[in-house]
Design a protein around this motif. Sequence first.
Motif, PDB file in Angstrom:
ATOM      1  N   GLY A   1       0.822  -1.213   0.000  1.00  0.00           N
ATOM      2  CA  GLY A   1       0.000   0.000   0.000  1.00  0.00           C
ATOM      3  C   GLY A   1       0.848   1.251   0.000  1.00  0.00           C
ATOM      4  N   GLY A   2       0.172   2.380   0.164  1.00  0.00           N
ATOM      5  CA  GLY A   2       0.856   3.666   0.142  1.00  0.00           C
ATOM      6  C   GLY A   2       1.806   3.837   1.321  1.00  0.00           C
ATOM      7  N   SER A   3       1.402   3.374   2.479  1.00  0.00           N
ATOM      8  CA  SER A   3       2.251   3.542   3.680  1.00  0.00           C
ATOM      9  C   SER A   3       3.583   2.828   3.500  1.00  0.00           C
ATOM     10  CB  SER A   3       1.538   2.995   4.926  1.00  0.00           C
ATOM     11  OG  SER A   3       0.341   3.699   5.150  1.00  0.00           O
TER      12      SER A   3
ATOM     13  N   ASP B   1       5.758   4.665   0.954  1.00  0.00           N
ATOM     14  CA  ASP B   1       6.349   5.873   1.547  1.00  0.00           C
ATOM     15  C   ASP B   1       7.541   5.508   2.436  1.00  0.00           C
ATOM     16  OD1 ASP B   1       4.613   7.701   0.388  1.00  0.00           O
ATOM     17  OD2 ASP B   1       3.247   7.779   2.107  1.00  0.00           O
TER      18      ASP B   1
ATOM     19  N   HIS C   1       1.347  13.275   4.934  1.00  0.00           N
ATOM     20  CA  HIS C   1       0.627  12.164   5.563  1.00  0.00           C
ATOM     21  C   HIS C   1       1.520  11.565   6.668  1.00  0.00           C
ATOM     22  CE1 HIS C   1      -1.148   8.081   5.823  1.00  0.00           C
ATOM     23  NE2 HIS C   1      -2.257   8.661   5.392  1.00  0.00           N
TER      24      HIS C   1
ATOM     25  N   MET D   1       4.450  15.828  -0.825  1.00  0.00           N
ATOM     26  CA  MET D   1       3.294  15.096  -1.361  1.00  0.00           C
ATOM     27  C   MET D   1       2.738  15.767  -2.610  1.00  0.00           C
ATOM     28  SD  MET D   1       0.626  16.080   1.710  1.00  0.00           S
ATOM     29  CE  MET D   1      -0.133  14.477   1.679  1.00  0.00           C
TER      30      MET D   1
ATOM     31  N   ASN E   1      -4.133  14.933   1.441  1.00  0.00           N
ATOM     32  CA  ASN E   1      -5.298  14.078   1.688  1.00  0.00           C
ATOM     33  C   ASN E   1      -6.392  14.775   2.481  1.00  0.00           C
ATOM     34  OD1 ASN E   1      -2.875  13.596   3.423  1.00  0.00           O
ATOM     35  ND2 ASN E   1      -4.379  12.622   4.730  1.00  0.00           N
TER      36      ASN E   1
ATOM     37  N   ASP F   1       4.710  11.539  -2.374  1.00  0.00           N
ATOM     38  CA  ASP F   1       3.598  10.681  -1.985  1.00  0.00           C
ATOM     39  C   ASP F   1       2.437  11.086  -2.893  1.00  0.00           C
ATOM     40  OD1 ASP F   1       1.197   9.792  -0.919  1.00  0.00           O
ATOM     41  OD2 ASP F   1       1.814  10.050   1.163  1.00  0.00           O
TER      42      ASP F   1
ATOM     43  N   VAL G   1      -0.308   9.338  -3.440  1.00  0.00           N
ATOM     44  CA  VAL G   1      -1.439   8.446  -3.160  1.00  0.00           C
ATOM     45  C   VAL G   1      -2.783   9.118  -3.493  1.00  0.00           C
ATOM     46  CG1 VAL G   1      -2.652   7.184  -1.342  1.00  0.00           C
ATOM     47  CG2 VAL G   1      -0.164   7.100  -1.449  1.00  0.00           C
ATOM     48  N   GLN G   2      -2.904  10.417  -3.201  1.00  0.00           N
ATOM     49  CA  GLN G   2      -4.163  11.099  -3.516  1.00  0.00           C
ATOM     50  C   GLN G   2      -4.226  11.540  -4.980  1.00  0.00           C
ATOM     51  OE1 GLN G   2      -6.977  11.693  -1.678  1.00  0.00           O
ATOM     52  NE2 GLN G   2      -6.148  10.590   0.083  1.00  0.00           N
TER      53      GLN G   2
ATOM     54  N   SER H   1      -1.303   4.056  -4.165  1.00  0.00           N
ATOM     55  CA  SER H   1      -2.057   3.041  -3.424  1.00  0.00           C
ATOM     56  C   SER H   1      -3.353   2.705  -4.157  1.00  0.00           C
ATOM     57  CB  SER H   1      -2.377   3.597  -2.030  1.00  0.00           C
ATOM     58  OG  SER H   1      -3.289   2.750  -1.372  1.00  0.00           O
TER      59      SER H   1
ATOM     60  N   HIS I   1      -6.349   1.550  -3.291  1.00  0.00           N
ATOM     61  CA  HIS I   1      -7.717   1.798  -2.814  1.00  0.00           C
ATOM     62  C   HIS I   1      -8.154   3.261  -2.861  1.00  0.00           C
ATOM     63  CE1 HIS I   1      -7.182   3.213   1.496  1.00  0.00           C
ATOM     64  NE2 HIS I   1      -5.968   2.795   1.247  1.00  0.00           N
ATOM     65  N   LYS I   2      -7.304   4.161  -3.352  1.00  0.00           N
ATOM     66  CA  LYS I   2      -7.705   5.565  -3.467  1.00  0.00           C
ATOM     67  C   LYS I   2      -8.217   5.884  -4.876  1.00  0.00           C
ATOM     68  CE  LYS I   2      -6.453   6.446   0.848  1.00  0.00           C
ATOM     69  NZ  LYS I   2      -5.378   7.286   1.338  1.00  0.00           N
TER      70      LYS I   2
END
Length: 395
Positions: free
Chosen positions: A68-70, A73, A99, A146, A150, A175, A177-178, A198, A200-201
């Motif tokens: 995932g994104g975490s 990162d 984040h 980023m 987010n 990052d 992710v968004q 990631s 799921h976004k």
Amino acid sequence: MIYADHAATTKISTAARDTMLQTMDQFWGNPSSLHTLGQKAQEVLQASRSTVARLIGANMKEIYFTSGGSEADNQAIYSAAFLGAKKGKRHIISTTIEHHAVLHSLEALKRQGYDITLVPVDESGIVKVDDVVAAIREDTALVTVMFANNEIGTIQPIGEIGALCRARGILFHTDAVQAAGHLHIDVKDMNIDLLSLSGHKFHGPRGVGALYARSGIPLTSLIEGGAQERGKRAGTEDLPAIAGMATALEEACRDLEKNTDYVRNLRDTLIAGLSRISHSALNGDSTRRLPGNVNFCFEGIEGEALLLLLNAKGIAASSGSACTSGSLDPSHVLLAIGRPHEVAHGSLRLSLSEHNTPEEVETMISAVAETVTYLRNMSPVWSALLKGEKNYVIQ
Ligand SMILES: *Cc1c(COP(=O)(O)O)cnc(C)c1O
């Protein structure tokens, strides 16, 4: 239920779910196995890698799948930090609105002797390129900023920061992710060395992400074991999730302009509607923000109470980021754009997607207006403001 919490997670798309089911049914071999079933799975893995790479302007050898994104990162930041330390460079630049996956990784590095500079953002929630330049030192190993925030959705000047880092030989991580699946990304044009995304976004599955690392940048493994992901991320690949994410990203990028036009329109209607509530303020720049992000502060109320009452009215929203909800600390992002503590507590984030409708937006506007009035009527802070015993922070 009206779902307006797409910055927290999104519903999986039909196409991504179909890909996942098909992968589970037909390509369930281990991609490391040499028999045909394994090799078929290996083909799906490489096709997914090639899809993700193409959609961000990378080569497939530059993509590493993660949980995932975490994780992406963490791995990006640790890798760059260790590379820097080898050359005696232990300074890292980031921003105050990152984040927690980034901020907490940086705090861990600080405990290991790294020096961290967090560049502030202006009141519109955007970092100034000059401030990044001013923070650069001889021993700066990494800049991590980023792509889009987010909480307040603000879009950062990534291309400019990338260019200035490249010119100085400093690694640049973002990052994204968004941003992935929502904004145009080209890692080559934007001079990005490391990028996290990631699934799921953007209507893909949970628990899967990707790290892009420009060719020639050696990654440090966070998980030791087998030789998966070119030896940089051990563990048998979650192929259904990886393939599902690739399908979701393909779909999101294919429809990006159409979705952006549609969602941005909903966003601007919602912003205009909520702006009519007295003593309310939009958080973050009104145009340089994600197409689906709306974030407001309402004076004299508690965001948590607003959130729970909206939930009771069938609206799923957020009071900030899902990671900080449940804690009593106000959002570090709202504090970073200069909102005082008491005002930062009265925040609401409504994050939209192409699944939302204009009717839902109208419902949200009237539900928020009614609920804010209801809460203010019970609020001692609001009555003090009305009586002039206290001054309004938001005019
Ligand atoms: C959601 C999010 C993350 C974390 O991604 P996960 O896949 O949930 O680990 C990191 N950064 C930003 C900006 C996010 O919005």
